[in-house]
Design an enzyme around this catalytic site. Structure first.
Site, PDB file in Angstrom:
ATOM      1  N   HIS A 187      44.568   6.825 -17.586  1.00  0.00           N
ATOM      2  CA  HIS A 187      43.928   7.087 -16.303  1.00  0.00           C
ATOM      3  C   HIS A 187      43.238   5.843 -15.758  1.00  0.00           C
ATOM      4  CE1 HIS A 187      43.765  11.666 -17.130  1.00  0.00           C
ATOM      5  NE2 HIS A 187      44.753  11.379 -16.313  1.00  0.00           N
ATOM      6  N   ARG A 214      55.561  12.479  -7.936  1.00  0.00           N
ATOM      7  CA  ARG A 214      55.186  13.196  -9.155  1.00  0.00           C
ATOM      8  C   ARG A 214      54.636  14.570  -8.756  1.00  0.00           C
ATOM      9  NH1 ARG A 214      52.262   8.214  -9.806  1.00  0.00           N
ATOM     10  NH2 ARG A 214      53.186   6.800 -11.352  1.00  0.00           N
ATOM     11  N   ARG A 226      60.581  14.068  -8.169  1.00  0.00           N
ATOM     12  CA  ARG A 226      60.775  14.416  -9.582  1.00  0.00           C
ATOM     13  C   ARG A 226      60.292  15.841  -9.794  1.00  0.00           C
ATOM     14  NH1 ARG A 226      57.597  10.987 -14.008  1.00  0.00           N
ATOM     15  NH2 ARG A 226      55.857  12.231 -13.249  1.00  0.00           N
ATOM     16  N   GLU A 245      64.898   8.389 -19.656  1.00  0.00           N
ATOM     17  CA  GLU A 245      63.645   8.170 -20.389  1.00  0.00           C
ATOM     18  C   GLU A 245      63.843   8.174 -21.903  1.00  0.00           C
ATOM     19  OE1 GLU A 245      60.262  10.358 -17.976  1.00  0.00           O
ATOM     20  OE2 GLU A 245      62.128  11.519 -17.943  1.00  0.00           O
ATOM     21  N   ASN A 278      58.221   3.688 -18.997  1.00  0.00           N
ATOM     22  CA  ASN A 278      57.108   4.048 -19.889  1.00  0.00           C
ATOM     23  C   ASN A 278      57.610   4.870 -21.073  1.00  0.00           C
ATOM     24  OD1 ASN A 278      55.629   2.868 -17.848  1.00  0.00           O
ATOM     25  ND2 ASN A 278      54.884   4.791 -17.017  1.00  0.00           N
ATOM     26  N   ARG A 306      53.098   5.609 -26.430  1.00  0.00           N
ATOM     27  CA  ARG A 306      52.827   4.815 -25.240  1.00  0.00           C
ATOM     28  C   ARG A 306      51.345   4.667 -24.951  1.00  0.00           C
ATOM     29  NH1 ARG A 306      55.018   8.584 -20.306  1.00  0.00           N
ATOM     30  NH2 ARG A 306      53.427   7.557 -19.072  1.00  0.00           N
ATOM     31  N   CYS A 341      61.437   3.226 -12.027  1.00  0.00           N
ATOM     32  CA  CYS A 341      60.197   3.776 -11.458  1.00  0.00           C
ATOM     33  C   CYS A 341      59.042   3.735 -12.453  1.00  0.00           C
ATOM     34  CB  CYS A 341      60.409   5.212 -10.972  1.00  0.00           C
ATOM     35  SG  CYS A 341      60.800   6.398 -12.275  1.00  0.00           S
TER      36      CYS A 341
END
Length: 535
Positions: free
Chosen positions: A192, A290, A324, A413, A436, A447, A484
């Site tokens: 965050h 998102r 997404r 991913e 990510n 991650r 992305c």
């Protein structure tokens, strides 16, 4: 490499740069959390239970007030989710049960939060990182119970660089204008702290070991691009860093136009957003919408009408939008899903896999996206997260196209999807690489783990080879392949990604000008040469 203006050779620290820009100034460390007093004998359990409830209500009210002050965007959404946790009846009941077991109110709160934290930490992955949010809420509740000020950001009345072991979302969202940069000892590129710092354009470095050992007032420089922290700067060096950052920001503010290499090869520069509040001018559309932010604070699934309204607001303002579908599951728990805990949630029911147990959720979302696209006439693309096999891609594509959505894609991913990118592209119209998660699964490295930042570095050759495999498959199929993940916003990496064959880059709005300018300095052939060297 640190800039010479950052201080004498060898005088510095290094972490992971997560939000570009440079700043210099004195360090001020976050104040420590409230100290629990010694336990005391409980004479009136009802009064202690009432004190527990009052403290939790105070924290909830404070967070909801911060939501209003945040004025929308990622900060408001994250704060709202924290308020929901503080208002959780199970948390309150656990604290009240601790009072019945003989604990006073502050220690009952400590026990309840600690129990919930341990439960999340044991699950690992995304949930383990959320455990740190519970620490912040616990400190706030205990401070309220003891009649102490809420823990928060220092306000010295002059510009400074905020240093902390870690920052909670509530802290990061409440930063004042006198904070010119952030440096934390913990955290990762998708924390965050990183997300909100990028949104505000604040230089930020995370996973910087030793930063909290610096004394308040130590003058440092922060380079949010390289992760370098210079220590012990002179007044002239401070002035040089500030002047350099100001000139760079002024230069980038004049940047405009579509993404192009020096010889005119087009590269779409797109935005990552969570809601219409995140839209900014200067990009060529939205490459990652998102949608889970719409679901975050909900105990009930948002209705079809609510979803249509949210998607319509974005579509009406953004033109081309890549949506997404819900990227949630046991790694990103949403109360309304009601999914049971898993021993390894990062490898469990998440992303498109939620459809295996709750297919109606995806059906409603696809219906709402299609309706919003029809009503606005927007160029709406839709993609599924955590696609692993061609069969999953085909099934998702059938359901989306049945609703009139004509541009259907899959996120890459996991390595399995990258290795079979050609077969995925036989089923869908485009691929979007989420670096990510692709890093996490390629290197078997959480991650969020600050000690594994080197493995999660997007410059890792193994990751670049997987990206290249996807781009090669896209070129052969004549279909676009974008990136992305956070790597897309790194101006140093952008030419390499283009050289690998990526056709679009989607990033935080603050990153667009620097990526545009960097690409404009290289021809396509030079980008290919850089990509060959990096691999």
């Amino acid at each position: 490499m640190a800039d010479p203006g950052d201080g004498p050779p060898g005088a510095g620290l290094a972490g992971l740069g997560v939000s570009q820009g440079r700043a210099a100034g004195p360090v001020i460390r976050m104040a420590p959390p409230p100290v629990l007093p010694s336990p005391r004998q409980v004479a009136d359990p009802a009064a202690e239970a009432a004190a527990v409830v009052k403290a939790l209500e105070s924290v909830t009210a404070d967070l909801r007030q911060r939501v209003v002050l945040a004025g929308g965007g990622d900060a408001a959404e994250i704060l709202d989710a924290l308020a929901m946790i503080a208002d959780d009846p199970m948390l309150r009941e656990d604290a009240e049960a601790a009072v019945r077991d003989g604990l006073d109110a502050p220690h009952a709160l400590d026990a309840a939060f600690t129990h919930h934290r341990e439960t999340l930490a044991a699950l690992g992955g995304y949930l383990a990182e959320r455990a740190a949010d519970l620490d912040d809420l616990k400190h706030r509740a205990i401070a309220a119970c003891l009649g102490l000020p809420m823990p928060g950001i220092p306000a010295p009345g002059h510009p400074y660089i905020l240093v902390a072991e870690d920052l909670s979302p509530a802290d990061t969202a409440g930063l004042g204008a006198d904070v010119v940069a952030l440096v934390t000892e913990k955290g990762g590129p998708t924390s965050h702290t990183a997300i909100l710092a990028r949104g505000r354009g604040l230089p930020a470095v995370v996973a910087c070991m030793g930063i909290t050992d610096l004394a308040d007032g130590t003058v440092i420089s922060v380079d949010g691009k390289t992760g370098q922290v210079g220590v012990g700067l002179t007044d002239d060096a401070v002035a040089q860093v500030r002047r350099s950052d100001r000139e760079e920001r002024e230069r980038l503010a004049n940047s405009s136009g579509p993404g192009r290499t020096a010889d005119g090869h087009p590269v779409k520069l797109l935005l990552n957003i969570g809601s219409a509040d995140d839209l900014r001018p200067g990009a060529e559309g939205v490459g990652l919408f998102r949608t889970e932010f719409l679901f975050l604070d909900r105990k009930q699934e948002p209705s079809f009408e609510e979803q249509v309204a949210a998607y319509t607001e974005v579509f009406a303002r953004a033109g081309t939008v890549v949506v997404r579908t819900l990227d949630a599951g046991t790694d990103k728990p949403l109360p309304f899903l009601g999914l049971p805990p898993e021993p390894n949630p990062a490898l469990g029911i998440r992303g498109l896999r939620v459809d295996r147990v709750l297919p109606a959720v995806l059906d409603t979302q696809l219906d709402a996206i299609a309706e919003a696209a029809r009503s606005t006439g927007a160029d709406a693309w839709v993609m599924a997260p955590m696609v692993t096999t061609p069969a999953e891609a085909a099934g998702f594509a059938r359901r989306a196209r049945a609703r009139g959505l004509t541009r259907v894609g899959a996120m890459v991913e996991v390595p399995a999807a990258a290795l079979l990118a050609d077969r995925l592209l036989a089923e869908v119209d485009f691929l979007s690489i989420g670096t990510n998660d692709l890093s996490q699964y390629t290197f078997a490295a959480d991650r969020q783990h600050p000690g594994l930042a080197d493995l999660l570095d997007p410059w890792q050759p193994a990751l670049l080879k997987l990206i290249a495999a996807c781009a090669d498959a896209g070129r052969a199929a004549g279909k676009p392949v974008g990136v992305c993940g956070e790597a897309a916003g790194d101006p140093r990496l952008a030419p390499v990604l283009v050289g690998l064959g990526v056709t679009s880059l989607s990033m935080a709005a603050v990153c667009v000008p620097s990526v545009r300018e960097e690409l404009s300095q290289h021809t396509l052939e030079e980008c290919r040469e850089l990509a060959a060297l990096a691999r």
